[in-house]
Design an enzyme around this catalytic site. Structure first.
Site, short mmCIF file in Angstrom:
data_model
loop_
_atom_site.label_atom_id
_atom_site.label_comp_id
_atom_site.label_asym_id
_atom_site.label_seq_id
_atom_site.Cartn_x
_atom_site.Cartn_y
_atom_site.Cartn_z
N CYS A 2 46.26 33.33 35.97
CA CYS A 2 46.43 32.17 35.11
C CYS A 2 45.21 31.27 35.26
CB CYS A 2 47.67 31.34 35.42
SG CYS A 2 49.21 32.23 35.13
N ARG A 27 41.10 35.59 34.35
CA ARG A 27 42.17 35.24 35.29
C ARG A 27 43.55 35.65 34.79
NH1 ARG A 27 40.74 31.57 39.14
NH2 ARG A 27 42.90 30.97 39.39
N TRP A 71 48.86 35.05 33.24
CA TRP A 71 49.11 36.34 33.87
C TRP A 71 50.55 36.24 34.36
CZ3 TRP A 71 50.49 38.15 38.72
CH2 TRP A 71 50.25 39.52 38.97
N ASN A 97 49.32 26.76 37.20
CA ASN A 97 48.94 28.03 37.82
C ASN A 97 49.52 28.03 39.22
OD1 ASN A 97 47.61 30.37 38.70
ND2 ASN A 97 45.81 29.21 39.32
N GLY A 98 50.20 29.11 39.60
CA GLY A 98 50.80 29.17 40.93
C GLY A 98 52.25 29.61 40.79
N GLU A 466 38.21 53.71 47.20
CA GLU A 466 37.62 52.79 46.23
C GLU A 466 37.36 53.49 44.90
OE1 GLU A 466 37.48 49.80 45.90
OE2 GLU A 466 35.85 49.36 44.53
N LYS A 470 39.07 52.29 41.43
CA LYS A 470 38.28 51.93 40.24
C LYS A 470 38.74 52.76 39.04
CE LYS A 470 36.72 48.82 41.11
NZ LYS A 470 36.57 48.14 42.34
N GLU A 473 42.31 51.70 37.84
CA GLU A 473 42.50 50.36 37.28
C GLU A 473 41.82 50.17 35.93
OE1 GLU A 473 40.96 46.80 39.24
OE2 GLU A 473 39.44 48.02 40.22
N HIS A 489 48.27 68.73 54.34
CA HIS A 489 49.54 68.24 54.88
C HIS A 489 50.48 67.75 53.78
CE1 HIS A 489 47.99 68.75 58.88
NE2 HIS A 489 46.90 68.08 58.54
N LYS A 588 41.70 38.68 37.62
CA LYS A 588 40.60 38.68 38.58
C LYS A 588 40.98 38.05 39.92
CE LYS A 588 36.32 39.34 39.72
NZ LYS A 588 36.03 40.73 40.03
C1 F6R Z 1 39.79 45.84 42.32
C2 F6R Z 1 39.81 44.42 42.66
C3 F6R Z 1 40.92 43.93 43.51
C4 F6R Z 1 40.43 42.84 44.45
C5 F6R Z 1 41.61 42.22 45.22
C6 F6R Z 1 41.16 41.21 46.24
O1 F6R Z 1 38.67 46.17 41.57
O2 F6R Z 1 38.98 43.67 42.24
O3 F6R Z 1 41.53 44.96 44.20
O4 F6R Z 1 39.50 43.39 45.34
O5 F6R Z 1 42.49 41.62 44.30
O6 F6R Z 1 40.47 40.17 45.65
P1 F6R Z 1 39.53 39.20 46.50
O7 F6R Z 1 38.41 39.98 47.02
O8 F6R Z 1 39.13 38.14 45.51
O9 F6R Z 1 40.39 38.65 47.60
#
Ligand code: F6R
Length: 593
Positions: A2, A27, A71, A97-98, A466, A470, A473, A489, A588
């Site tokens: 948000c 966001r 969001w 927001n929250g 990772e 990627k 997502e 396993h 984000k």
């Molecule tokens: C994936 C991604 C998320 C963040 C996670 C932590 O591409 O961006 O998995 O890494 O939400 O976010 P931060 O680093 O802002 O605490």
């Protein structure tokens, strides 16, 4: 998670609110809305993005307004659940927001008092609660309402007959943008940069009264002064700069990000690392993080154990929050791009309560993590807009190399050798970017499958995690990551000719074991794409496709491999026509637990 914005000044509020919301869409982007104070408060909101809202908007004239991009947490994306929410009289509008933890009790009480609710959200209690205390003084009503609220919030309140915006912050970010004869409020700096580079970060517990020429902030002790900061980057830094997506632009910025992060802490001439941290006495380290930052933490464990010979644990912050962890003289390090991830902030607080010294590794100046942790180590990635973390991840890795080197327990020659190699990384990453076309064809190839596996060993196992994160997502391809030795396993049951496997065959002491695992995978007829050192002459015999990566000392291979994996995911997602910078259901900055 948000984004909220507010404007007060002499200009038409509506276009400013819309522009600021566009900057905050990373966001959250399932619905959005604005409220402008004309003769009365005009609220317009709907599901979808700001662009769609804008098309349907009448031209509201008014010099005060608030806006929100959502969001969803409480209630699905819908017009009624979108913000701003408004009280029964139509005179108090709020964006929030929250998460308000006790919203159900508040809602029940307010309903009994005759308030009528129209959404499933926790946020809607706010305008009603403020209304219930309102007797002509907006500031008093907001302050009184906040006494009843438990939870996290950043909020902006707009009221008819008041030439002021009320703002408040607790455990959710809020920034005031300082203008001339006008002021701005937002969840994050990019929303303000079109209008001002002067910002004031609110702190938890702050309540503010914002007019066009005054910003007054209060906490429990009374009126407080907060420093005005000048933002050192421009809106241009936060633009796509000719790339199709922010993600691609941010992938391409990585050589610069590595140089900047190294440049801040590594002497240009001497092999000296100075993190500018006060020394902390500790016996072991606990790394805490979420998502991609957690993967950086997993690499950090390898580095710190290898280079600094320190015992290290890594935990997902949300799990640590519910654990019975026993910490001794532990240095607790939280890794977070945004510095606002609620789970991570909770974890740092818990560690502090347990008496541990804490450090935040973050990208965001003035973020909550920097206020909570005892010390901060800034990475120098500059703003990251794409929801998928790329350049911030690379910068976190660089920070962890520097941290390990600052604590190194090894002979001087080996340490200096590592520092020399570290300085070569920007050029090595550039080589990968120069070969982007070659990698893109494998991304397109992956895009035709519904499932994929990523396998690796040792320091590159976190890269498998990772790479899979990627891919899933942004391309929505189901991806699993395993240490290569684990496949037998259980996961082998899923390997078929329709399950491509991306195998990281790093040229380190795991190589032979990796080859054995690759042969086992091939025996199940899965197509294998290997990431292998440019000098590896054997690998072609065992796999279907090879992506060559520049030779680096094994300890630095995660940096190199992660760039390849980012590009693979990007091109798979692009081929599938996905919303790369704003993937479905994500945001984000995850400011809820
Ligand atoms: C994936 C991604 C998320 C963040 C996670 C932590 O591409 O961006 O998995 O890494 O939400 O976010 P931060 O680093 O802002 O605490």
């Amino acid at each position: 998670m948000c984004g909220i914005v507010g404007y007060i000044g002499d200009r038409d509020a509506q276009p400013i609110l819309l522009q600021s919301l566009r900057r905050l869409e990373y966001r959250g982007y399932d619905s959005c809305g604005i409220a402008v104070l004309a003769s009365t408060i005009k609220v317009h909101k709907d599901v979808g993005r700001v662009e769609q809202l804008e098309k349907a908007l009448p031209r509201n004239k008014g010099k005060l307004g608030i806006g929100h991009t959502r969001w969803a947490t409480h209630g699905k994306p819908s017009k009624s659940n979108a913000h701003p929410h408004i009280d029964c009289s139509g005179k108090i509008a709020v964006v929030h927001n929250g998460v308000i933890d006790n919203f159900q009790q508040l809602r029940d009480k307010l309903t009994q008092e005759g308030h009528r609710f129209h959404s499933d959200t926790d946020s809607e209690v706010m305008p009603h609660l403020i209304e219930s205390y309102y007797q002509g003084d907006l500031e008093q009503a907001v302050r009184r309402a906040l006494v009843d609220v438990h939870g996290s919030y950043s909020l902006i309140v707009l009221a008819a007959n008041h030439k002021e915006l009320l703002v408040a912050r607790n455990e959710s970010p809020l920034v005031v943008g300082v203008g001339d004869g006008e002021n701005f409020v937002a969840s994050d700096v990019p929303a303000l940069l079109d209008y001002t580079d002067r910002v004031i970060y609110l702190e938890d517990g702050d309540v503010g009264v914002i007019t066009d020429d005054e910003i007054r902030l209060f906490n429990q002790a009374g009126e407080v002064r907060r420093e005005t900061n000048v933002i050192p980057w421009t809106m241009e830094d936060a633009q796509k700069g000719g790339y199709d997506h922010f993600m691609l632009k941010e992938i391409h910025e990585q050589p610069r990000v590595i140089r900047d992060t190294l440049g801040g802490y590594l002497s240009a001439i001497e092999p000296e690392v100075d993190l500018g941290l006060e020394s902390t006495e500790f016996e072991d380290i606990l790394l805490l993080a979420c998502g991609t930052s957690y993967h950086a933490g997993l690499v950090g464990r390898y580095l710190l154990e290898k280079v600094a010979r320190i015992p290290v644990r890594v935990e997902i912050a949300s799990e640590f929050n519910h654990s019975n962890a026993v910490l001794g003289k532990t240095w607790v390090i939280g890794i977070t791009q945004s510095g606002e991830t609620a789970d991570l902030l909770g974890a740092i607080k818990k560690a502090k309560q347990m008496g541990c010294k804490t450090l935040a590794i973050t990208n965001c100046v003035g973020s909550s993590a920097t206020r909570i942790a005892d010390q901060t180590f800034y990475i120098r990635a500059q703003p990251e807009i794409g929801v998928a973390a790329t350049k911030s991840f690379i910068a976190q890795l660089i920070a962890l190399y520097l941290l390990a080197l600052s604590q190194a327990k090894m002979d001087i020659k080996s340490r200096e050798g590592l520092i020399r190699e570290l300085r070569l990384l920007p050029d090595k990453v550039q080589l990968i970017l120069d070969g982007e076309d070659g990698i893109s064809k494998y991304g397109k190839y992956l895009s035709t499958y519904d499932n994929a596996f990523f396998v690796a060993r040792g320091i590159n196992f976190p890269m498998a995690l990772e790479g899979a994160l990627k891919l899933k997502e942004i391309s929505y391809i189901h991806a699993e990551a395993y240490p290569a030795g684990e496949l037998k396993h259980g996961p082998f049951a899923l390997l078929t000719p329709d399950t491509p496997v991306i195998a990281i065959a790093a040229g380190d002491d795991t190589y032979e074991a990796m080859l054995t695992n690759i042969k086992e995978i091939k025996a199940r007829e899965s197509p294998v794409i290997a990431l292998a050192d440019e000098a590896d002459e054997d690998i072609d015999k065992f796999v279907d496709y090879v992506i060559r990566v520049p030779s680096v000392a094994p300890i630095f291979s995660p940096v190199i491999n992660s760039v390849v994996l980012q590009l693979l995911a990007y091109y798979a997602a692009k081929e599938r026509g996905c919303s790369i910078d704003m993937p479905r259901n994500l945001a984000k900055s995850v400011t809820v637990k």
